[in-house]
Design an enzyme around this catalytic site. Sequence first.
Site, short mmCIF file in Angstrom:
data_model
loop_
_atom_site.label_atom_id
_atom_site.label_comp_id
_atom_site.label_asym_id
_atom_site.label_seq_id
_atom_site.Cartn_x
_atom_site.Cartn_y
_atom_site.Cartn_z
N GLU A 319 23.69 31.82 47.86
CA GLU A 319 24.54 30.64 47.66
C GLU A 319 25.85 30.77 48.46
OE1 GLU A 319 24.97 30.96 43.48
OE2 GLU A 319 22.98 30.16 43.02
N ARG A 322 31.76 29.30 50.21
CA ARG A 322 32.99 29.62 50.92
C ARG A 322 32.71 29.95 52.39
NH1 ARG A 322 37.48 32.84 48.91
NH2 ARG A 322 36.21 33.21 47.07
N CYS A 394 58.03 21.93 42.06
CA CYS A 394 59.11 22.51 41.26
C CYS A 394 58.64 23.82 40.62
CB CYS A 394 59.56 21.51 40.20
SG CYS A 394 61.10 21.97 39.41
N GLU A 395 58.27 24.77 41.44
CA GLU A 395 57.82 26.09 41.02
C GLU A 395 58.24 27.11 42.07
OE1 GLU A 395 56.22 27.00 38.30
OE2 GLU A 395 55.71 25.01 37.49
#
Length: 466
Positions: A319, A322, A394-395
């Site tokens: 499979e 990626r 905002c991190e």
Amino acid sequence: MSRSHEAGALHAGAGHRSPEWLRSPENPNALVTSLWPHNVTKGANGVLTVAGVEVTKLAEEFGTPAYVVDEDDFRGRCRAFRAGFDGWDVYYAGKAFLCGAVARWVAEEGLRLDVCTGGELAVALRAGFPPERIAFHGNNKSEAELARALDAGVARIVVDSHDEITRLAKLAADRGVRAPVLVRVTVGVEAHTHEYIATAHEDQKFGFSLAGGDAAAAAERVLAEPALELRGLHSHIGSQIFDSSGFEIAARRVVGLHAQIRDRHGVELPELCLGGGFGIAYTTQDDPESPAQLAAELGAIVEHECAAYGVVKPRLSVEPGRAIAGPAVFTLYEAGTVKTVQLDAGASRTYVAVDGGMSDNVRTALYDADYSCTLASRWSDAPPALSRVVGKHCESGDIIVKDEFLPADVHPGDLLAVPATGAYCRSLASTYNHVPRPPVVAVRTGEARLIVRRETEEDLLRLDVW
């Protein structure tokens, strides 16, 4: 003594120094071709070009950020896996990235497809993907999802729990069909990868434990159900794997179960899926093998183990998700702000903020993943400067590329491109901070077209009950 940091250890270390493997390049404009799709080049003007189309034109037409797919590269990787794994069943893992166009490409190139939710199955069926070439994964498939898979006539259902066996047997019996089943086996192999993507150790949610006897019990239950047909076993040890030794141990254990089932129940299972997880090149430190190399190594492992146990070699499947989608895509951003931050001992770091971030690529924050980057819109004569590419969210952990040498004169309006973003970036994309998700643009032989449109603010507002 290490310093603590509210955003985690990633941000607390001596970040003004590059990682040991990262060296300042002689020319920060140069393209490291091994990290990019085959049809990506840089001209004398420094502009990144994909399949004959400059990214400046893509930005003008489709905006940024945008995922850009080299369609021929994607299709070529499908063909390479089909040829390299000749005689195997090759299932493209839809969770890496799936949309209607991708499902059609995979079908046209002769691969099979695995899906793991009802939504992924819906995409595949809407795209006209042949259901007899679909496998259905998932650790918590609902009755509705299983019913839809049975009604569609999918090729394989990979069962993951005793509850699912009960559920599936009833649904199949009610329909008067036999559901073709693979039993997912947790083989106790720890893949050399991040904890969250290593899926074959015992303490996790997937599959039936081999060591505890649960996998053997699951196979026995399936064999006892008239509405279920046990086609074989399934093993998956993780993701971003470069070392075949993990597959060797996994194959030995799962073939041992295969032999145990034969000896105890008199059944020679016809299939065995070894999963996927083949690694790709995100940086120059990654050295993936070709599909043909992988097939030769894995095939030899299974043949050796089957001979050792005296069992007939089953039909094998893999499979690769990626390994097909990842290298075929890059993400195009526009720089918005650039600033230098003073650190300890007189050191500094350049932060280049772009118009995307963890909403379109959460892998750096989620897996501590490494990425590369290049200035994509012009040539620069400036020296290289160690930089960090960050997003607009905002991190403080909103980081896309932790460390990269970019030209020291990168400024607002420049286009930056990050390679190897085809796998899991769009799939994991969110609307965090109400930022719409980017489009997916396919480029082939000098022509670009949308295959997934950009999300709009109207899309975001549509679900609200006003």
